[in-house]
Design a protein around this motif. Sequence first.
Motif, short mmCIF file in Angstrom:
data_model
loop_
_atom_site.label_atom_id
_atom_site.label_comp_id
_atom_site.label_asym_id
_atom_site.label_seq_id
_atom_site.Cartn_x
_atom_site.Cartn_y
_atom_site.Cartn_z
N VAL A 7 0.74 -1.23 0.07
CA VAL A 7 -0.37 -0.32 -0.24
C VAL A 7 0.74 0.94 0.24
N LEU A 8 1.76 1.25 0.60
CA LEU A 8 2.75 2.19 0.94
C LEU A 8 4.03 2.72 -0.35
N ARG A 9 4.09 1.58 -0.92
CA ARG A 9 4.97 1.28 -1.94
C ARG A 9 3.89 2.01 -3.40
N PHE A 10 2.43 1.57 -3.57
CA PHE A 10 1.50 2.97 -4.02
C PHE A 10 1.79 3.73 -3.78
N TYR A 11 1.34 4.34 -3.05
CA TYR A 11 1.39 5.45 -2.95
C TYR A 11 3.16 6.73 -2.82
N ALA A 12 3.60 6.05 -3.07
CA ALA A 12 5.34 6.65 -3.28
C ALA A 12 5.77 6.93 -4.46
N ASP A 13 4.90 5.44 -5.06
CA ASP A 13 5.70 4.91 -6.23
C ASP A 13 4.58 5.45 -7.76
N ARG A 14 3.34 5.37 -7.63
CA ARG A 14 2.33 5.82 -8.47
C ARG A 14 2.86 6.57 -10.06
N ASP A 15 3.20 7.74 -9.19
CA ASP A 15 3.76 8.04 -10.43
C ASP A 15 5.18 8.99 -10.37
N THR A 16 5.94 7.96 -9.49
CA THR A 16 7.74 8.47 -9.30
C THR A 16 7.82 6.93 -10.52
N ARG A 17 7.46 6.00 -9.98
CA ARG A 17 8.30 4.57 -11.59
C ARG A 17 6.58 3.70 -11.78
N ASP A 36 -2.34 16.16 -3.66
CA ASP A 36 -1.59 15.91 -2.63
C ASP A 36 -0.57 14.77 -2.22
N ALA A 37 0.29 15.64 -1.49
CA ALA A 37 1.24 14.26 -1.34
C ALA A 37 1.33 12.89 -0.54
N PRO A 38 1.98 12.36 -0.95
CA PRO A 38 3.22 12.07 -1.57
C PRO A 38 2.48 12.15 -3.36
N LEU A 39 1.68 12.10 -3.59
CA LEU A 39 1.02 11.87 -4.86
C LEU A 39 1.00 12.87 -6.05
N ASN A 40 1.54 13.46 -5.38
CA ASN A 40 2.40 15.32 -6.01
C ASN A 40 3.34 15.09 -7.26
N PRO A 66 10.27 9.49 -5.28
CA PRO A 66 9.38 9.01 -3.69
C PRO A 66 9.07 9.80 -2.51
N ALA A 67 8.41 9.85 -2.36
CA ALA A 67 8.41 11.02 -1.19
C ALA A 67 8.84 9.84 0.01
N LEU A 68 9.04 8.68 -0.33
CA LEU A 68 9.17 7.60 1.32
C LEU A 68 10.36 6.85 0.75
N THR A 69 11.09 6.43 2.02
CA THR A 69 12.42 5.29 1.37
C THR A 69 11.27 4.44 2.08
N ASP A 70 12.06 3.06 1.67
CA ASP A 70 11.37 1.80 2.69
C ASP A 70 12.15 1.65 4.17
N ALA A 71 12.72 1.96 4.65
CA ALA A 71 12.92 2.98 5.89
C ALA A 71 11.95 3.61 6.91
N GLU A 72 11.50 4.32 6.07
CA GLU A 72 10.48 4.92 6.98
C GLU A 72 9.28 4.32 6.71
N MET A 73 9.07 3.79 4.97
CA MET A 73 7.26 3.15 5.56
C MET A 73 7.88 1.61 6.22
N ASP A 74 9.10 1.73 6.88
CA ASP A 74 8.61 0.52 7.93
C ASP A 74 8.21 1.05 9.28
N ASP A 75 8.60 2.44 9.85
CA ASP A 75 8.65 2.98 10.44
C ASP A 75 6.65 3.41 10.61
N ILE A 76 6.17 3.76 9.55
CA ILE A 76 4.73 4.18 9.44
C ILE A 76 4.35 3.19 9.87
N ILE A 77 4.39 1.44 9.54
CA ILE A 77 3.50 0.34 9.59
C ILE A 77 3.65 0.15 11.12
N ALA A 78 5.15 0.54 11.82
CA ALA A 78 4.99 0.26 13.14
C ALA A 78 3.71 0.84 14.02
#
Length: 433
Positions: free
Chosen positions: A361-371, A402-406, A413-425
């Motif tokens: 889910v978080l990768r979708f938000y970060a990568d939808r338009d960047t990758r 709206d970020a991170p979709l902007n 991408p607005a979020l790194t893998d490590a940051e995604m892990d923190d959001i999941i925590a």
Amino acid sequence: MIRAGSVLLALAALLFTVAVASRERMAAGQVPAGPRLSAMAQLGAKMFFDPALSASGQKSCASCHDPAHHFGPPDGRSVQSGGPHGELSGIRAVPSLAYLDRTPPFTVGPESLYDQDAIVAVPGTVNAGAKNPLGPLKGQAARKHAGQPNDVPQGGLFWDGRADTFQQQALGPLMSPFEMANKDTASLVAKLRKATYAEDFRRLFGADIFDHPTRALDEAGFALSRFQIEDPRFHPYSSKYDAYLHGHATLTPAERRGLALFNDPDKGNCAACHLDKPTPDGQPPVFTDHEYEALAVPRNPAIPANHDPDYYDLGICGPLRHDAYAHQNANCGLFKTPTLRNVATRRVFFHNGVYHSLKQVLRFYADRDTRPGEIYPRRADGSIAYYNDLPPRYRRNIDRIDAPLNRKKGDKPALTDAEMDDIIAFLKTLTDR
């Protein structure tokens, strides 16, 4: 002499055993005795757990809204099955029934009845032309209806908001052809007449209740709604985050970082739609603004309906909603923002169940338009099938503000893998205990 500590430990063990047994009884559909639920709500609970109310005799409300899974789906299937013989596939992921009690009726009006900074819900309707007291509008409001930037769909139940009350919502699956599949009011009321709790109906609604099928169906919906309202398991507010808000728990470093990213308007920006602060009158956050977004998640080939290339699920625009709102192009592709409470226990995400983990889910938000090549499939010629579950004529409704979709293709991408892990925590702190 027995030590006081030993007594306390024994008492704690006993209370834990009783609590576990109570949860097991409730998960099995047994309503506990005592004043906790009214007679009306207890009748609703009996119906909620009764598979005999389905055409197949195999599906109850609890089959898809399992109390052991916070009233969400019990497995990782994108959609659940039902129908007269249990053989038909649904078209949308099953949402949780938890934390719906503060959902306002569907309306279209100024963004927002709810605000990122914890504006409390305002009942009733608002003038579409009223000045927004919350300051500059966020993405969806800025996009909606040229000349009427304040008009935003909000409220209602189901992914498309087509039900305004628990009573309407409860009766929906009972009559849906691919869920519990009762063909009409008479067939469902005939099942209620033969139920083990039929006498409860007569006692609550009159001896002749089953001679009036329409009224009997209305009363059945009311009883189901009372169960959802009265049973505290639907809205316990018992998570670690609730304890944290009351000063009774401390977040770990990862959870604190995740919360900061969740709120950061240039990073996760999750709180723009999933409100995480108490309301001014002290109500805990429900982690949704009850509004609608067109996110353009990729098409899910696991849904049989999607095998037809001309079929699209357009949210407010149908196929399940048929009122005037379903015929407004600006609403096409918009789905309701769900609560994030207990989200870490879910195995199915978004309206079409295309993703099965929070990391996806978080990768979708970060990568939808960047990758986008990581999100959408490729056509035979190798080109990317952008936004492949929404017809081109509705793609102007997609949130690109709206970020991170902007961001654009090739941007960081607005979020790194490590940051995604923190959001999941942090999201794991929203699980009720």
